[in-house]
Design a protein around this motif. Sequence first.
Motif, PDB file in Angstrom:
ATOM      1  N   UNK A 172       0.862  -1.172   0.000  1.00 18.85           N
ATOM      2  CA  UNK A 172       0.000   0.000   0.000  1.00 18.85           C
ATOM      3  C   UNK A 172       0.902   1.225   0.000  1.00 18.85           C
ATOM      4  N   UNK A 173       0.311   2.398  -0.200  1.00 14.10           N
ATOM      5  CA  UNK A 173       1.104   3.624  -0.220  1.00 14.10           C
ATOM      6  C   UNK A 173       1.312   4.107   1.205  1.00 14.10           C
ATOM      7  N   UNK A 174       2.571   4.132   1.632  1.00 16.15           N
ATOM      8  CA  UNK A 174       2.914   4.715   2.933  1.00 16.15           C
ATOM      9  C   UNK A 174       3.265   6.176   2.686  1.00 16.15           C
ATOM     10  N   UNK A 175       2.507   7.068   3.306  1.00 12.10           N
ATOM     11  CA  UNK A 175       2.715   8.493   3.065  1.00 12.10           C
ATOM     12  C   UNK A 175       4.142   8.897   3.411  1.00 12.10           C
ATOM     13  N   UNK A 176       4.658   9.835   2.639  1.00 16.27           N
ATOM     14  CA  UNK A 176       6.042  10.263   2.796  1.00 16.27           C
ATOM     15  C   UNK A 176       6.286  10.972   4.124  1.00 16.27           C
ATOM     16  N   UNK A 177       5.227  11.462   4.762  1.00 12.87           N
ATOM     17  CA  UNK A 177       5.373  12.087   6.070  1.00 12.87           C
ATOM     18  C   UNK A 177       5.372  13.596   6.043  1.00 12.87           C
ATOM     19  N   UNK A 178       5.272  14.193   4.842  1.00 13.90           N
ATOM     20  CA  UNK A 178       5.288  15.651   4.785  1.00 13.90           C
ATOM     21  C   UNK A 178       3.876  16.226   4.908  1.00 13.90           C
ATOM     22  N   UNK A 179       3.046  16.011   3.903  1.00 10.72           N
ATOM     23  CA  UNK A 179       1.699  16.584   3.974  1.00 10.72           C
ATOM     24  C   UNK A 179       0.699  15.677   4.689  1.00 10.72           C
ATOM     25  N   UNK A 180       1.059  14.408   4.893  1.00  9.10           N
ATOM     26  CA  UNK A 180       0.267  13.506   5.735  1.00  9.10           C
ATOM     27  C   UNK A 180       1.237  12.628   6.520  1.00  9.10           C
ATOM     28  N   UNK A 182       3.109   9.511   8.068  1.00  8.19           N
ATOM     29  CA  UNK A 182       3.314   8.146   7.584  1.00  8.19           C
ATOM     30  C   UNK A 182       2.617   7.149   8.498  1.00  8.19           C
ATOM     31  N   UNK A 183       2.149   6.045   7.916  1.00 12.88           N
ATOM     32  CA  UNK A 183       1.474   5.006   8.703  1.00 12.88           C
ATOM     33  C   UNK A 183       2.449   4.046   9.371  1.00 12.88           C
ATOM     34  N   UNK A 184       3.726   4.125   9.007  1.00 14.30           N
ATOM     35  CA  UNK A 184       4.729   3.231   9.570  1.00 14.30           C
ATOM     36  C   UNK A 184       5.851   4.055  10.186  1.00 14.30           C
ATOM     37  N   UNK A 185       6.499   3.553  11.245  1.00 13.79           N
ATOM     38  CA  UNK A 185       7.612   4.293  11.866  1.00 13.79           C
ATOM     39  C   UNK A 185       8.751   4.522  10.874  1.00 13.79           C
ATOM     40  N   UNK A 230      12.080  10.886   2.968  1.00 10.94           N
ATOM     41  CA  UNK A 230      10.847  10.886   3.732  1.00 10.94           C
ATOM     42  C   UNK A 230      10.976  11.858   4.905  1.00 10.94           C
ATOM     43  N   UNK A 231       9.880  12.051   5.637  1.00 11.82           N
ATOM     44  CA  UNK A 231       9.851  12.944   6.789  1.00 11.82           C
ATOM     45  C   UNK A 231       9.472  12.130   8.021  1.00 11.82           C
TER      46      UNK A 231
END
Length: 383
Positions: A172-180, A182-185, A230-231
């Motif tokens: 699945x798409x793990x969000x990059x962490x900037x605008x949303x 991330x679902x994973x550490x 990533x962020x």
Amino acid sequence: MARRTVGVAMNGVTGRMGYNQHLLRSVLAIRQQGGVAVADGTVIWPEPVLIGRNEDRIRAIAERHGIERWTTDVGKALAEPDVEVYFDAQVTSARREGVLAAIAAGKHVYCEKPTAESLEDALDLARTAATAGVKTGVVQDKLFLPGLRKLKRLMDGGFFGRVLSVRGEFGYWVFEGDWQPAQRPSWNYRAEDGGGIVLDMFCHWQYVLRDIFGPVRSVQALTATHIPERVDEHGNAYAATADDAAYGIFELDGGIVAQINSSWATRVNRDELVEFHVDGTEGSAVAGLRHCRVQHRSITPKAVWNPDLPSPVDFRAQWQEVPDNTEFDNGFKEQWELFLRHVVLDEPWQWDLLAGARGVQLAELGLRSAAEGRRVEVPELTL
């Protein structure tokens, strides 16, 4: 009704998996149902002792669930006289130290996978535990998913005839962490912290393929880091040094060919987050987390491809749903119950630290295959 209490030192329950699947939905759920009942009327009762590095977080979890014992000191937890089992759900890089301490203290060990960052360390854990005479277990949760249990039922019943191939899609798409967020550490995307989808998921594919279809005899893999930056949880950008996608071909006993794509950089267009399509001479199946659909050779329609006309056929409607035929409990909880029975009653058990080492072996060889651009044989492991 007699109660057989088993003290369980649980390390890593402040993490997502350790808290949700192992503490909340397994150990506490077992207690909520009244324990694990055995034939003579005895009830096996897990008594958790929580371990965490962050005192505030581990105290908060203990208070939230009415758990009296918690600590930031692994040695203190292992010294509790009633503790028989040590459970580890820490990040992979911290697991070896905790497991070795538990073995030295004479405790049985149950842990998440991968069991170590290298095959050498994974085998060392298995051999050390065998020498010490303690029982060990490694989480193999996907074998207990309803969809894969139905798939195993089909295999055991001879539904497929001769199995030809297995095609798996996971991710699945793990969000990059900037605008949303991330679902994973973030550690999952840093190789120096034990991250990477190969080390994570090839350990799963090893036991899924072995237990349902047969041992893996060779691997050929291509890996990628599709998202190079990533962020993290604190809003800081970092370089993603670990693979976030892997495309693997596995040869199994009997000439079965398995192809499995694993990705944290793909958007889902399938019924479930993981699906396995199995083709055999007598029939085919598509199994996911919960569902399994089949098409037998006797009712296989004649497919005709005409590029000049849109197809009027609803291909999915031609498949039949495999019935549950039983009640499916949480897969993590079911394996916990089996391990507790193994510890107390010495019932048969197959998913030990050697089984865990096989997963690390496949991941290590998959990474070697990707680095060297070639097919790599997978030898059978022994202690």
